[in-house]
Design a protein around this motif. Structure first.
Motif, short mmCIF file in Angstrom:
data_model
loop_
_atom_site.label_atom_id
_atom_site.label_comp_id
_atom_site.label_asym_id
_atom_site.label_seq_id
_atom_site.Cartn_x
_atom_site.Cartn_y
_atom_site.Cartn_z
N VAL A 5 -1.24 11.77 4.65
CA VAL A 5 -1.66 12.24 3.33
C VAL A 5 -2.95 11.59 2.83
O VAL A 5 -3.48 11.98 1.79
CB VAL A 5 -0.55 12.03 2.27
CG1 VAL A 5 0.67 12.86 2.60
CG2 VAL A 5 -0.17 10.56 2.16
N CYS A 6 -3.50 10.61 3.57
CA CYS A 6 -4.68 9.90 3.08
C CYS A 6 -5.99 10.44 3.65
O CYS A 6 -7.06 9.91 3.35
CB CYS A 6 -4.56 8.41 3.38
SG CYS A 6 -4.71 7.99 5.13
N VAL A 7 -5.91 11.47 4.46
CA VAL A 7 -7.11 12.08 5.04
C VAL A 7 -7.31 13.45 4.39
O VAL A 7 -6.47 14.33 4.53
CB VAL A 7 -6.97 12.25 6.57
CG1 VAL A 7 -8.22 12.92 7.15
CG2 VAL A 7 -6.75 10.90 7.24
N PRO A 8 -8.40 13.64 3.65
CA PRO A 8 -8.61 14.91 2.96
C PRO A 8 -8.96 16.05 3.91
O PRO A 8 -9.32 15.83 5.07
CB PRO A 8 -9.77 14.62 2.01
CG PRO A 8 -10.52 13.52 2.68
CD PRO A 8 -9.50 12.68 3.40
N HIS A 9 -8.85 17.26 3.40
CA HIS A 9 -9.19 18.44 4.19
C HIS A 9 -10.36 19.21 3.58
O HIS A 9 -10.74 20.26 4.07
CB HIS A 9 -7.97 19.36 4.31
CG HIS A 9 -6.79 18.69 4.96
ND1 HIS A 9 -6.74 18.43 6.32
CD2 HIS A 9 -5.65 18.20 4.43
CE1 HIS A 9 -5.59 17.83 6.60
NE2 HIS A 9 -4.91 17.66 5.48
N THR A 10 -10.89 18.68 2.48
CA THR A 10 -12.03 19.32 1.82
C THR A 10 -13.34 18.90 2.48
O THR A 10 -13.41 17.84 3.12
CB THR A 10 -12.05 18.93 0.33
OG1 THR A 10 -11.94 17.49 0.23
CG2 THR A 10 -10.89 19.56 -0.41
N PRO A 11 -14.40 19.70 2.33
CA PRO A 11 -15.68 19.39 3.01
C PRO A 11 -16.52 18.36 2.25
O PRO A 11 -17.65 18.63 1.86
CB PRO A 11 -16.37 20.75 3.04
CG PRO A 11 -15.87 21.45 1.82
CD PRO A 11 -14.44 21.01 1.66
N THR B 263 0.86 -1.18 0.00
CA THR B 263 0.00 0.00 0.00
C THR B 263 0.89 1.22 0.00
O THR B 263 2.08 1.13 0.34
CB THR B 263 -0.93 0.04 1.23
OG1 THR B 263 -0.13 0.26 2.41
CG2 THR B 263 -1.72 -1.25 1.38
N TRP B 264 0.33 2.37 -0.37
CA TRP B 264 1.14 3.59 -0.47
C TRP B 264 0.26 4.82 -0.33
O TRP B 264 -0.97 4.73 -0.35
CB TRP B 264 1.89 3.64 -1.80
CG TRP B 264 1.01 3.46 -2.99
CD1 TRP B 264 0.26 4.41 -3.64
CD2 TRP B 264 0.76 2.23 -3.69
NE1 TRP B 264 -0.43 3.85 -4.68
CE2 TRP B 264 -0.15 2.52 -4.74
CE3 TRP B 264 1.21 0.92 -3.53
CZ2 TRP B 264 -0.61 1.54 -5.61
CZ3 TRP B 264 0.74 -0.06 -4.41
CH2 TRP B 264 -0.15 0.26 -5.44
N ASP B 265 0.90 5.97 -0.18
CA ASP B 265 0.20 7.27 -0.07
C ASP B 265 -0.71 7.34 1.15
O ASP B 265 -1.67 8.11 1.16
CB ASP B 265 -0.61 7.58 -1.34
CG ASP B 265 0.28 7.96 -2.51
OD1 ASP B 265 1.48 8.20 -2.29
OD2 ASP B 265 -0.23 8.03 -3.65
N THR B 266 -0.41 6.54 2.17
CA THR B 266 -1.16 6.65 3.42
C THR B 266 -0.57 7.78 4.27
O THR B 266 -1.29 8.64 4.76
CB THR B 266 -1.12 5.32 4.20
OG1 THR B 266 -1.66 4.28 3.37
CG2 THR B 266 -1.93 5.41 5.49
N VAL B 267 0.76 7.74 4.42
CA VAL B 267 1.46 8.79 5.15
C VAL B 267 2.76 9.11 4.41
O VAL B 267 3.24 8.32 3.59
CB VAL B 267 1.79 8.37 6.61
CG1 VAL B 267 0.52 8.11 7.41
CG2 VAL B 267 2.70 7.15 6.62
N ASP B 268 3.32 10.27 4.71
CA ASP B 268 4.65 10.65 4.24
C ASP B 268 5.59 10.45 5.42
O ASP B 268 5.65 11.28 6.32
CB ASP B 268 4.63 12.11 3.78
CG ASP B 268 6.00 12.62 3.35
OD1 ASP B 268 7.01 11.90 3.53
OD2 ASP B 268 6.07 13.76 2.84
N THR B 269 6.30 9.31 5.43
CA THR B 269 7.13 8.99 6.59
C THR B 269 8.31 9.95 6.73
O THR B 269 8.73 10.26 7.85
CB THR B 269 7.64 7.54 6.49
OG1 THR B 269 8.31 7.35 5.23
CG2 THR B 269 6.49 6.55 6.61
N ALA B 270 8.85 10.42 5.62
CA ALA B 270 10.02 11.31 5.68
C ALA B 270 9.70 12.63 6.37
O ALA B 270 10.54 13.20 7.06
CB ALA B 270 10.56 11.56 4.27
N ASN B 271 8.47 13.11 6.16
CA ASN B 271 8.07 14.39 6.73
C ASN B 271 7.05 14.24 7.87
O ASN B 271 6.54 15.24 8.37
CB ASN B 271 7.50 15.30 5.64
CG ASN B 271 8.54 15.67 4.59
OD1 ASN B 271 9.43 16.46 4.86
ND2 ASN B 271 8.43 15.08 3.40
#
Length: 326
Positions: A196-202, A184-192
């Motif tokens: 990243v998998c939780v949106p901020h839009t309504p 799996t990928w694009d769940t979190v950015d481990t380096a930073n």
């Protein structure tokens, strides 16, 4: 049959995948069988897209007329028709239209008339709302042939929670990434250390997990702790497959398309206002400027190490801004 839907969301809310998940459940309640739910990302450079330029298709067994009526009713209930740029399309076909239309919609630009002509030839039932632009994506979705695919499980919020802060345990997301990457990928950015998998839009999405198969995204999803979700749907998708990228040559690039281009680094990378990194590559007598934008974070550090004469392969969308750039 195949049911295609597109352009039901807006920057203020809704999500075409959520609408598709709701539709799938209503079809099942009407004693129809949903074999597959497909999420198709189209040309990301389309200027009139609302957010991610995705359309959906459901592979369904049941009564075609009844399914079409239910699909239109769900769109009329849930789509953000108040938004000027939201123009839904609903398509139901017995057999897939020419897949060349899907390929064009992913890599290039299509016209509404092209979609309607194809639908008429296929004997499809269809309805376009407002300016009917959503018929393009809906037609592309039912015409899609995914020679390469990935999976995504999208977990949606309960309607009464839309617009409120999302409650997803960050530690559980990092644990899920650690347990299932690279499957799996694009769940979190481990380096930073960023989720990243939780949106901020309504919109209705609580979170999404992308991966190589339904089983892997489910393994990760089951590790995530969050507020009580509403419904969930696993989608087969062309995300992460580079289906939109064409092989190109510098000097022959067309604005609004995405390319993979070979070249030689012609000048030292330069960090400009906003933290973006700019450099030029050449191919024969032609050059093109490339940009590594700030949101790519650590990727820019790799770009900054380029030296003149390095042979590189670059991928990106081509846009003319002063000097040509990609």
């Amino acid at each position: 049959m195949l049911i295609g839907i597109d352009d039901t969301d807006s920057p203020q809310g809704m999500c075409t995948t959520y609408l598709g998940a709701v539709l799938a459940r209503r079809l099942i309640r009407e004693h129809m069988r949903v074999h597959e739910a497909r999420l198709v990302r189209l040309n990301p450079n389309v200027t009139w897209k609302t957010r991610g330029n995705a359309a959906i298709a459901l592979d369904v067994a049941g009564d075609k007329n009844h399914a079409f009526a239910i699909a239109c009713a769900v769109v009329e209930e849930l789509a953000d028709l108040s938004c000027e740029n939201t123009n839904p399309g609903v398509v139901v076909v017995d057999t897939p239209p020419d897949p060349a239309f899907y390929t064009k919609a992913v890599t290039d630009f299509c016209q509404i008339d092209e979609a309607i002509e194809l639908l008429e030839a296929a004997g499809a039932q269809y309805h376009g709302y407002k300016n009917k632009r959503g018929l393009i994506g809906a037609t592309a979705a039912v015409a899609s042939v995914l020679t390469d695919s990935t999976s995504e499980i999208l977990v949606y919020r309960q309607p009464e929670q839309w617009g409120t802060p999302r409650e997803v345990d960050q530690l559980s997301l990092f644990d899920a990434e650690k347990a299932t990457f690279p499957h799996t990928w694009d769940t979190v950015d481990t380096a930073n250390a960023v989720v990243v998998c939780v949106p901020h839009t309504p919109d209705p999405v609580l979170f999404g997990i992308r991966g190589e198969s339904p089983s892997w995204v489910m393994v990760a999803r089951q590790m995530v702790q969050s507020e009580k979700p509403g419904i969930e749907q696993i989608w087969v998708t062309n995300q992460g497959t580079d289906a939109h990228i064409l092989t190109g040559r510098i000097g022959e690039l067309v604005e609004g398309l995405s390319y993979r281009v070979q070249g030689i680094v012609a000048d030292a990378p330069l960090t400009i206002t906003g933290g973006h990194v700019s450099f030029t590559i050449s191919q024969g007598d032609h050059t093109v400027r490339c940009m590594a934008y700030e949101p790519t974070k650590n990727f820019r550090q790799i770009v900054r190490q380029f030296v003149v004469g390095d042979a590189v392969i670059t991928c990106g969308s081509f846009k003319k801004i002063g000097r040509a750039s990609c």
